[in-house]
Scaffold this motif. Structure first.
Motif, PDB file in Angstrom:
ATOM      1  N   ASN A 194       0.974  -0.944  -0.097  1.00 41.91           N
ATOM      2  CA  ASN A 194       0.042   0.030   0.000  1.00 41.91           C
ATOM      3  C   ASN A 194       0.947   1.015  -0.100  1.00 41.91           C
ATOM      4  OD1 ASN A 194       0.649  -0.558   2.168  1.00 41.91           O
ATOM      5  ND2 ASN A 194      -0.438   0.450   3.545  1.00 41.91           N
ATOM      6  N   SER A 197      -1.313   6.274   3.470  1.00 38.92           N
ATOM      7  CA  SER A 197      -2.686   5.786   5.027  1.00 38.92           C
ATOM      8  C   SER A 197      -3.442   4.791   4.213  1.00 38.92           C
ATOM      9  CB  SER A 197      -2.929   7.036   5.476  1.00 38.92           C
ATOM     10  OG  SER A 197      -3.528   7.638   4.672  1.00 38.92           O
ATOM     11  N   LYS A 199      -5.974   1.518   3.002  1.00 41.98           N
ATOM     12  CA  LYS A 199      -5.641   0.373   3.395  1.00 41.98           C
ATOM     13  C   LYS A 199      -5.241  -0.732   2.399  1.00 41.98           C
ATOM     14  CE  LYS A 199     -10.372  -0.399   3.602  1.00 41.98           C
ATOM     15  NZ  LYS A 199     -11.656  -0.865   5.057  1.00 41.98           N
ATOM     16  N   TRP A 200      -5.862  -0.482   0.568  1.00 42.64           N
ATOM     17  CA  TRP A 200      -5.497  -1.715   0.345  1.00 42.64           C
ATOM     18  C   TRP A 200      -4.162  -1.053  -0.772  1.00 42.64           C
ATOM     19  CZ3 TRP A 200      -9.646  -4.037   0.053  1.00 42.64           C
ATOM     20  CH2 TRP A 200     -10.578  -3.262   1.130  1.00 42.64           C
ATOM     21  N   GLN A 201      -3.934  -2.414  -1.029  1.00 42.83           N
ATOM     22  CA  GLN A 201      -2.402  -3.076  -1.637  1.00 42.83           C
ATOM     23  C   GLN A 201      -2.824  -3.193  -3.315  1.00 42.83           C
ATOM     24  OE1 GLN A 201      -0.816  -5.576   0.746  1.00 42.83           O
ATOM     25  NE2 GLN A 201      -2.257  -5.019   2.794  1.00 42.83           N
ATOM     26  N   ASN A 285      -3.272   7.857  12.384  1.00 45.84           N
ATOM     27  CA  ASN A 285      -2.311   6.504  12.690  1.00 45.84           C
ATOM     28  C   ASN A 285      -1.997   5.356  13.630  1.00 45.84           C
ATOM     29  OD1 ASN A 285      -0.804   5.231  10.089  1.00 45.84           O
ATOM     30  ND2 ASN A 285       0.892   6.280  10.527  1.00 45.84           N
ATOM     31  N   GLN A 288       1.811   4.694  13.796  1.00 39.13           N
ATOM     32  CA  GLN A 288       2.659   3.702  13.453  1.00 39.13           C
ATOM     33  C   GLN A 288       4.155   3.736  13.365  1.00 39.13           C
ATOM     34  OE1 GLN A 288       0.570   0.221  13.198  1.00 39.13           O
ATOM     35  NE2 GLN A 288      -0.699   1.276  14.612  1.00 39.13           N
TER      36      GLN A 288
END
Length: 317
Positions: A194, A197, A199-201, A285, A288
């Motif tokens: 990804n 920020s 979430k999909w890859q 976030n 992280q």
């Protein structure tokens, strides 16, 4: 190059088109690989796009040497795109003809990688010696031919015509310096990752352009209806390269580095890890460790649309 397999396994794809005013005949073969071999002939009419499916056995996996190389020949000018598609993961690259290949490249990937970063090289002549100097990025380890290499190490691979190799790392291979004794084709990207920020890859792959074809001025346009901005990665082939981007302060890609306090999107390598503005320092976030170095919020990106992510790795030859 390797793509993440999730469920169905799809064949690789080549797309061929032409701007010639007459039909062009195209041959696609696998000169050395025979498990299975490829021998396809297609005719492409002006303005037409022809898709050719290739066995998924040609998809490289891991760090290894092979002869999974395809040769595309035609009797007229063509454009070729390669597609590497799996469930929920896909990317396409524009092929570069052999007369535009070179002897020197720098890999471009995305990090920190959700899965491994990777690069690949294919030889066009016998007795080609390829040296890859690994970047000094966090977690940089490559295991090739039963030996483990780290940042700053040089991996040497001997290739004959139509042979290739692939290297993978959990670290960011961006900035890996590829030098060959004869012209080679080179590729780099991520198995699947990804960006920012999100979430999909997705799989990332691009055929690299040789250093002697690089320039100093570039124009980019935003993706229509995109509201979260675009990320740009910039790698320099020379020290003390000054990068000017409209609406932003100048950025110098140089060797002196002193840790500084992070300010969102300041265009500086605040933690001296070879990356610039790689941490997303927002409440959502939740502190992280975006770059995988054991720290958080030490080099913050600008979370607003129009973010630029600029990196340089300094390679010791």
């Amino acid at each position: 190059m390797e793509n993440d397999q999730y469920g169905n396994v799809f064949p690789l794809e080549l797309y061929v088109t032409t701007s010639e005013k007459h039909p062009v005949h195209v041959q696609i073969t696998s000169p050395k690989w025979t498990q299975p071999s490829v021998s396809e002939s297609v005719t492409v009419s002006p303005g037409q796009v022809v898709r050719v499916k290739v066995s998924d056995e040609f998809r490289m996996k891991g760090s290894l040497k092979s002869s999974k190389v395809l040769l595309v020949k035609s009797d007229g000018d063509i454009a070729v795109y390669g597609g590497n598609k799996e469930d929920y993961s896909n990317d396409v690259f524009c092929g570069i003809p052999t007369d535009a290949l070179g002897n020197e490249y720098y890999a471009m990937c995305y990090g920190p990688a959700f899965r491994k970063t990777e690069l690949g090289v294919a030889a066009t002549q016998d007795n080609t010696v390829v040296k890859v100097t690994l970047p000094k990025s966090p977690n940089m380890t490559v295991t090739y031919n039963s030996k483990t290499y780290h940042g700053g190490d040089v991996i040497t691979v001997n290739l004959d015509k139509y042979e290739n190799f692939q290297l993978q790392s959990v670290g960011d291979l961006t900035g890996a310096h590829i030098v060959a004794t004869h012209p080679v084709s080179a590729y780099s990207g991520n198995i699947k990752t990804n960006i920012g920020s999100g979430k999909w890859q997705d799989h990332l792959v691009e055929q690299l352009t040789p250093v002697d074809t690089w320039g100093k001025k570039f124009v980019t346009a935003p993706i229509p209806k995109r509201t979260v901005g675009d990320y740009f990665r910039i790698v320099a082939s020379e020290d003390n390269t000054v990068v000017n981007i409209a609406g932003m302060p100048s950025i110098t890609l140089a060797k002196p580095c002193t840790p500084t306090k992070s300010i969102d999107g300041d265009g500086l390598d605040n933690d001296c890890d070879g990356k610039i503005d790689e941490e997303l320092c927002t409440t959502d976030n939740n502190k992280q460790d975006d770059d995988g170095d054991g720290k958080f919020d030490e080099d913050c990106t600008d979370p607003t649309p129009g973010t630029f992510n600029v990196l340089k790795y300094f390679i010791m030859n």
